[in-house]
Design a protein around this motif. Structure first.
Motif, mmCIF file in Angstrom:
data_model
loop_
_atom_site.group_PDB
_atom_site.id
_atom_site.type_symbol
_atom_site.label_atom_id
_atom_site.label_comp_id
_atom_site.label_asym_id
_atom_site.label_seq_id
_atom_site.Cartn_x
_atom_site.Cartn_y
_atom_site.Cartn_z
ATOM 1 N N GLY A 20 0.827 -1.210 0.000
ATOM 2 C CA GLY A 20 0.000 0.000 0.000
ATOM 3 C C GLY A 20 0.855 1.250 0.000
ATOM 4 N N GLY A 21 0.192 2.400 0.116
ATOM 5 C CA GLY A 21 0.870 3.676 -0.029
ATOM 6 C C GLY A 21 1.830 4.015 1.096
ATOM 7 N N THR A 22 1.368 3.865 2.331
ATOM 8 C CA THR A 22 2.237 4.222 3.455
ATOM 9 C C THR A 22 3.489 3.345 3.461
ATOM 10 O OG1 THR A 22 0.237 4.730 4.739
ATOM 11 C CG2 THR A 22 2.292 4.570 5.953
ATOM 12 N N VAL B 14 5.851 4.571 0.842
ATOM 13 C CA VAL B 14 6.572 5.791 1.227
ATOM 14 C C VAL B 14 7.693 5.428 2.200
ATOM 15 C CG1 VAL B 14 6.392 7.986 2.478
ATOM 16 C CG2 VAL B 14 4.635 7.359 0.802
ATOM 17 N N TYR C 95 0.026 14.834 2.636
ATOM 18 C CA TYR C 95 -0.264 13.543 3.269
ATOM 19 C C TYR C 95 0.590 12.476 2.607
ATOM 20 C CZ TYR C 95 -2.599 9.562 5.347
ATOM 21 O OH TYR C 95 -2.840 8.412 6.064
ATOM 22 N N HIS C 96 1.326 11.735 3.436
ATOM 23 C CA HIS C 96 2.158 10.664 2.887
ATOM 24 C C HIS C 96 1.887 9.330 3.552
ATOM 25 C CE1 HIS C 96 4.305 13.530 0.442
ATOM 26 N NE2 HIS C 96 4.528 14.289 1.505
ATOM 27 N N GLY C 97 1.010 9.307 4.552
ATOM 28 C CA GLY C 97 0.691 8.043 5.188
ATOM 29 C C GLY C 97 0.662 8.175 6.690
ATOM 30 N N GLU D 128 3.837 15.580 -3.277
ATOM 31 C CA GLU D 128 2.842 15.048 -4.201
ATOM 32 C C GLU D 128 2.820 15.988 -5.412
ATOM 33 O OE1 GLU D 128 -0.867 14.420 -1.480
ATOM 34 O OE2 GLU D 128 0.662 15.495 -0.367
ATOM 35 N N ASP E 43 5.666 11.451 -4.367
ATOM 36 C CA ASP E 43 4.640 10.556 -3.836
ATOM 37 C C ASP E 43 3.463 10.582 -4.808
ATOM 38 O OD1 ASP E 43 2.505 9.374 -2.581
ATOM 39 O OD2 ASP E 43 2.877 10.273 -0.624
ATOM 40 N N VAL F 67 1.185 8.189 -4.950
ATOM 41 C CA VAL F 67 0.229 7.189 -4.470
ATOM 42 C C VAL F 67 -1.166 7.486 -5.020
ATOM 43 C CG1 VAL F 67 -0.967 6.399 -2.373
ATOM 44 C CG2 VAL F 67 1.534 6.528 -2.424
ATOM 45 N N MET F 68 -1.528 8.778 -5.019
ATOM 46 C CA MET F 68 -2.863 9.149 -5.509
ATOM 47 C C MET F 68 -2.815 9.634 -6.954
ATOM 48 S SD MET F 68 -5.640 11.446 -3.492
ATOM 49 C CE MET F 68 -5.955 10.302 -2.178
ATOM 50 N N LYS G 98 -2.583 2.698 -4.580
ATOM 51 C CA LYS G 98 -3.976 2.987 -4.953
ATOM 52 C C LYS G 98 -4.325 2.503 -6.368
ATOM 53 C CE LYS G 98 -4.675 6.721 -1.643
ATOM 54 N NZ LYS G 98 -5.911 6.669 -0.936
#
Ligand SMILES: Cc1ncc(COP(=O)(O)O)c(C=O)c1O
Length: 446
Positions: free
Chosen positions: A98-100, A103, A132-134, A205, A239, A241-242, A269
């Motif tokens: 997952g994302g966290t 990171v 937000y990074h996790g 991000e 990052d 992730v999104m 994600k």
């Protein structure tokens, strides 16, 4: 039995029944347009038959093979596809759940590289506020939103922060461009203040997620931060992730700024579209070779490079390409922003519409002239999301850092969304906002 520990007075979650395409149905049979792709995850929509077939095929072959012992066709295929689609000469991927986790793995990889290069004093990771990074203890130190740190503050190392170049709320006396230049210079100033030899990386991000409501900086900002990182030997981590996996209309959001290639990219994600837990760290062959030479990456999880998750991820990437969903995200994103701006013209409570591709947001204000936000006790975003749900539209929202930077709704439907569904999104949102404005007036909040 509750699966999540919600506040004592919170209403229970609605119960999901099933999903298909861009729609979800609850147990009572009510249909919702998934306007936020869950938590900006379900890029290829729900119920994809090809992904299901790939998953079952992998289960038939083997579901688990420990990544420290086995290579698998699934993770080789996934890595090859990812590196090809990233199209930037990256040489290796590391898969997590997952994302966290991704990171955190990226931070450890950066640190190991620095040690390998004989710079053991470099460990600080500068990030932006808000960001937000996790949410794990190590990653909370780079997440730029104190709301998430709260009671855990004594348990993690807080890394230095620089301001994010907020376009709707720049510093007093500056427009968005001037503020972005100021924010880039703040990065350089902060590197000097911390001591260049102690700064390991800068993480950001490239198109903001929920923490900034789809913030896009002016082009010059990306050029400048790349140059600053180069000047001071600081690794640049994006990052994604999104923003990655096609959501912004390019495979990586970084591709919008070709002169700003990050040293390390983090994805999750949309990479597996919600069909399996999957995150990835991608970096250059040179970085991997250096870490390999010092004994390999000192990191791992039981589910790292899990064949089942990788087979699903490969099938999701295949769908992105086969159905040309990245170009679709660009086109539908333009239409969505246009529709949201039309709604904004009718609804005073939308202060700003922004984003790139299908990573969009509408910032909600109590007073557009002063950009004043609703007081916390109004619970404005909860109210608005509840009204949207009644209209049949699922949305995600955030009041970042206790409202210090504003509050917004994310407009992020799956990349398979049609023109008609984009228009329907805007119509349902308009109805919800009309009812929201009536409610706000009745309650005396505007
Ligand atoms: C930009 C960004 N990074 C990291 C994360 C953390 O990912 P996860 O929730 O999969 O751990 C998120 C989650 O929303 C995110 O948006």
């Amino acid at each position: 039995m509750q699966h999540f520990i919600t506040p004592a007075n919170a209403p229970p979650f609605p119960e999901i029944d099933c999903g298909e395409g861009v729609y979800l149905w609850d147990r009572a049979g009510k249909r919702y347009l998934d306007g936020s792709s869950g938590a900006v995850v379900c890029n290829i929509g729900h119920g994809n038959a090809r992904v299901k077939a790939a998953l079952l095929k992998q289960v038939d072959r083997v579901s688990f093979a420990y990544g420290r012992v086995w290579e698998s066709e699934a993770n080789e295929d996934m890595a090859a596809r990812l590196v090809r689609m990233a199209d930037w000469g990256y040489g290796a991927c590391f898969f997590v759940s997952g994302g966290t986790e991704a990171v955190e793995a990226a931070l450890k990889l950066a640190r190991q590289l620095s040690v390998a290069r004989g710079r053991p004093d470099r460990w600080k990771v500068i990030s932006r506020a808000p960001s937000y990074h996790g949410s794990t203890l190590a990653v909370l130190g780079v997440t730029g939103d104190p709301d998430f740190g709260g009671p855990f503050a004594p348990m993690f190392v807080m890394h230095p922060k620089v301001p994010a170049p907020l376009s709707y709320r720049p510093a007093a006396g500056m427009d968005a461009e001037a503020y972005a230049t100021h924010c880039a210079r703040e990065l350089e100033r902060r590197i000097a203040e911390e001591g260049e030899d102690t700064v390991l990386a800068f993480i950001m991000e490239p198109v903001g997620g929920v923490s900034t409501g789809a913030l896009v900086a002016p082009d010059a900002y990306y050029r400048e931060i790349r140059q600053i990182c180069d000047r001071h030997g600081v690794l640049l981590i994006f990052d994604e992730v999104m923003s990655g996996a096609g959501r912004t209309g390019k495979f990586l959001a970084a591709h919008h700024w070709r002169e700003c290639r990050p040293d390390i990219v983090v994805l999750a994600k949309g990479l597996s579209g919600g069909y399996a837990p999957l995150g990835a760290v991608m970096t250059t062959g040179e970085i991997v070779d250096e870490v390999r030479a010092m004994g390999g990456f000192l990191h791992g999880h039981t589910y790292a490079a899990n064949p089942l998750a990788c087979a699903v991820g490969a099938a999701v990437l295949d769908e992105l390409e086969r159905r040309e969903l990245i170009a679709r995200a660009a086109a539908m994103g333009e239409r969505l922003q246009m529709r949201l701006k039309e709604v904004q013209a009718r609804r005073d409570c939308i202060g700003d519409v922004r984003g790139r591709g299908l990573l969009c947001a509408a910032e909600i204000v109590a007073d557009r002239a002063t950009k004043r936000i609703f007081p916390a006790e109004a619970g404005a975003m909860d109210k608005l999301r509840a009204l949207a749900m009644e209209e049949g539209l699922m949305l995600l929202s955030r009041r970042t850092s206790g409202g210090r930077f504003g509050e917004w709704l994310m407009a992020c439907p799956p990349l398979i969304v049609s023109e008609e569904e984009v228009d329907m999104f805007a119509e349902m949102l308009d109805c919800a906002l009309k009812r929201f404005e009536d409610w706000a007036a009745r309650e005396g909040f505007v």
